[in-house]
Motif scaffolding. Structure first.
Motif, mmCIF file in Angstrom:
data_model
loop_
_atom_site.group_PDB
_atom_site.id
_atom_site.type_symbol
_atom_site.label_atom_id
_atom_site.label_comp_id
_atom_site.label_asym_id
_atom_site.label_seq_id
_atom_site.Cartn_x
_atom_site.Cartn_y
_atom_site.Cartn_z
ATOM 1 N N VAL A 269 0.834 -1.200 0.000
ATOM 2 C CA VAL A 269 0.000 0.000 0.000
ATOM 3 C C VAL A 269 0.871 1.254 0.000
ATOM 4 O O VAL A 269 0.636 2.204 -0.766
ATOM 5 N N LEU A 270 1.888 1.275 0.838
ATOM 6 C CA LEU A 270 2.777 2.443 0.895
ATOM 7 C C LEU A 270 3.521 2.635 -0.418
ATOM 8 O O LEU A 270 3.695 3.772 -0.884
ATOM 9 N N ARG A 271 3.948 1.531 -1.023
ATOM 10 C CA ARG A 271 4.636 1.650 -2.313
ATOM 11 C C ARG A 271 3.676 2.168 -3.389
ATOM 12 O O ARG A 271 4.061 2.986 -4.238
ATOM 13 N N ALA A 272 2.422 1.708 -3.358
ATOM 14 C CA ALA A 272 1.439 2.169 -4.341
ATOM 15 C C ALA A 272 1.166 3.666 -4.185
ATOM 16 O O ALA A 272 1.083 4.406 -5.174
ATOM 17 N N ILE A 273 1.014 4.127 -2.943
ATOM 18 C CA ILE A 273 0.799 5.562 -2.725
ATOM 19 C C ILE A 273 2.010 6.352 -3.201
ATOM 20 O O ILE A 273 1.869 7.412 -3.837
ATOM 21 N N SER A 274 3.199 5.831 -2.936
ATOM 22 C CA SER A 274 4.422 6.490 -3.399
ATOM 23 C C SER A 274 4.425 6.629 -4.922
ATOM 24 O O SER A 274 4.754 7.692 -5.467
ATOM 25 N N ASP A 275 4.025 5.554 -5.608
ATOM 26 C CA ASP A 275 3.997 5.593 -7.075
ATOM 27 C C ASP A 275 2.935 6.570 -7.592
ATOM 28 O O ASP A 275 3.145 7.271 -8.587
ATOM 29 N N LEU A 276 1.764 6.601 -6.914
ATOM 30 C CA LEU A 276 0.704 7.528 -7.317
ATOM 31 C C LEU A 276 1.165 8.983 -7.191
ATOM 32 O O LEU A 276 0.889 9.811 -8.070
ATOM 33 N N LEU A 277 1.868 9.277 -6.117
ATOM 34 C CA LEU A 277 2.381 10.643 -5.945
ATOM 35 C C LEU A 277 3.424 10.967 -7.005
ATOM 36 O O LEU A 277 3.433 12.072 -7.567
ATOM 37 N N ALA A 278 4.287 9.993 -7.299
ATOM 38 C CA ALA A 278 5.333 10.235 -8.296
ATOM 39 C C ALA A 278 4.736 10.500 -9.671
ATOM 40 O O ALA A 278 5.292 11.276 -10.459
ATOM 41 N N ARG A 279 3.583 9.874 -9.974
ATOM 42 C CA ARG A 279 2.931 10.070 -11.267
ATOM 43 C C ARG A 279 1.970 11.254 -11.256
ATOM 44 O O ARG A 279 1.322 11.543 -12.268
ATOM 45 N N GLY A 280 1.811 11.896 -10.111
ATOM 46 C CA GLY A 280 0.910 13.032 -10.011
ATOM 47 C C GLY A 280 -0.557 12.659 -10.079
ATOM 48 O O GLY A 280 -1.395 13.490 -10.427
ATOM 49 N N GLU A 281 -0.913 11.433 -9.704
ATOM 50 C CA GLU A 281 -2.289 10.964 -9.828
ATOM 51 C C GLU A 281 -3.076 11.053 -8.524
ATOM 52 O O GLU A 281 -4.266 10.748 -8.503
#
Length: 475
Positions: A269-281
């Motif tokens: 979950v933390l990795r997914a949130i990190s990726d979402l922030l990195a993609r600006g989503e």
């Protein structure tokens, strides 16, 4: 000596045969426990706690099917509660042998068992104080001292290296790719071999290396958690459900509650949130990890000695989150029941069966501005399953709480192999087994997977009954 004994001579270990008894995860997706017997030798593969419906949870309180003192060895496939959580109860009833597992499982199981004992004691105390137990003095299934004795029994061993369990009995573990340390277990017993899949991971696990190919075995015991389902193909925008929940929280000034298993799921979950922030989503909301067990598991995943199980592209840090907060104290956790700004609360347990997340749900479910995101399999009889199926109220701590918050399911977090992925693993067996026993699934899922094995592989596939005993040595 009776007439039969005089005619045929005394029965020896070689003539008594090897049997396998399905003591758990038969007819249900929880409580994994499989007993191998050869003469006086007994090996228990997995020692799981029953979760979910009361029908199954009651079995945790029944005396074990055989005297635990007569079990020589326990083998643990991984550290999830439904595979290792009964071990302290087994120790309490007299088991004194070793519990074999990988190094990763030993590290995580210590965390899981201590937390489980704490929750057992806490639940018994809550029941006593609130008076909603049928018993005058509610008692825990096991306590912290039992958990420590169980942890002392854990014996780490390496993947692929054979472990002699007793004369004529050997264990080999192969990587299952489900969570850190998860393994499939092959037990060789006097010329017979039985392979237990454990929980199989997906080839696309974001953090872990894929599972290894299975070794040959006469008998195979395979899980069927998703035996009647196929995971959705990855979309162009992974975890769009979670991203939308975070945007909704920002818009409505609410909270996103994510019930997540402390082991593996919180990391994802933390990795997914990190990726979402990195993609600006998704908006950059504060993220609170409110589970002491999850925080301890995060430290295990980051251990240098266990990085050999991680994918090579996983950096020194599992995720990059500028506003992540570790919630350790009870006071900090209580404050999250009344958040003052939009935020994400990641808290155990993943099916909302216990732990701090239940307190958060109790306070946040009644408000429409909040959102709950379910991130994995929800067993029948759990609060998570009720939420996923549209419950309008939930019972918590003896009271019913209205469900007005939006409830979403992000199906992309599953690290259980689906039906096709299980079949792909079976196809990698070097030779067809004599029999495949399909376990660890709700009845429709187990039945459908068994049917696919028969139809597509032309193998004998059986869904065993609870308590059923079968022969696994050559006829």
């Amino acid at each position: 000596m009776g007439p039969a004994a005089r005619q045929h001579g005394p029965r020896t270990m070689a003539t008594m045969g090897t049997t396998l008894t399905f003591l758990g995860a038969a007819g249900t997706v929880t409580g994994s426990a499989f007993l191998l017997e050869r003469g006086t030798q007994r090996v228990l593969v997995d020692c799981g706690l029953y979760q979910g419906e009361r029908e199954w949870r009651r079995r945790n309180w029944e005396p074990f099917a055989v005297d635990p003192a007569t079990i020589g060895n326990v083998v643990l496939s991984h550290a999830h509660l439904d595979h290792c959580g009964y071990l302290p109860a087994l120790v309490r009833q007299g088991f004194t042998g070793p519990a074999w597992c990988t190094e990763g499982t030993a590290a995580l199981a210590a965390i899981v068992l201590r937390d489980s004992a704490h929750l057992q004691e806490e639940d018994a105390e809550h029941a006593r104080e609130a008076g909603y137990s049928r018993h005058d003095k509610p008692m825990p299934l096991y306590d912290a001292a039992d958990a420590e004795r169980a942890i002392e029994a854990l014996c780490p061993c390496d993947y692929t290296l054979p472990v002699p369990l007793a004369d004529g009995i050997t264990l080999n573990l192969t990587r299952a790719g489900h969570i850190l340390g998860s393994a499939s277990s092959r037990v060789d017993v006097f010329g017979s071999s039985v392979l237990f899949s454990g929980d199989l991971g997906r080839p696309t696990h974001p953090l872990l290396l894929p599972r290894e190919d299975p070794p040959a075995a006469r008998t195979v015991v395979v899980e069927s958690t998703y035996g009647d389902r196929t995971h959705p193909a990855p979309g162009r925008h992974p975890h769009a459900v979670l991203a939308e929940a975070m945007r909704r929280a920002e818009r409505l000034r609410g909270a996103v509650v994510v019930p997540a298993f402390a082991v593996d799921r919180t990391e994802l979950v933390l990795r997914a949130i990190s990726d979402l922030l990195a993609r600006g989503e998704a908006p950059d909301l504060p993220v609170y990890v409110d589970s002491p067990m999850a925080l301890a598991a995060l430290e295990v995943y980051a251990r240098p000695g266990l990085r050999a199980e991680l994918r090579p592209d996983v950096g020194p840090r599992l995720f990059e989150l500028p506003r992540v907060h570790a919630v350790r104290s009870v006071q900090e956790s209580v404050a999250l029941n009344f958040p003052e700004e939009p935020c994400v609360i990641v808290s155990a347990s993943g099916m909302a069966t216990g732990g701090r997340v239940v307190h958060h749900l109790r306070h946040l479910l009644p408000e429409r501005r909040n959102t709950v995101v379910l991130t994995g399999y929800q067993a029948v009889g759990t609060r998570g399953r009720d939420l996923a199926e549209g419950a309008r109220q939930l019972k918590m701590f003896g009271r019913y709480v209205p469900v007005r918050a939006e409830v979403l399911v992000d199906e992309e977090f599953s690290v259980h192999a689906d039906s096709g992925e299980v079949l792909a693993w079976l196809r990698r067996l070097p030779e067809p087994p004599e029999t495949v026993y399909v376990v660890h699934g709700e009845p429709p899922a187990a039945a459908e997977l068994a049917g696919r094995i028969r139809d597509e592989l032309d193998w004998t596939a059986v869904v065993p009954r609870h308590g059923e005993k079968v022969r696994i040595d050559p006829a």
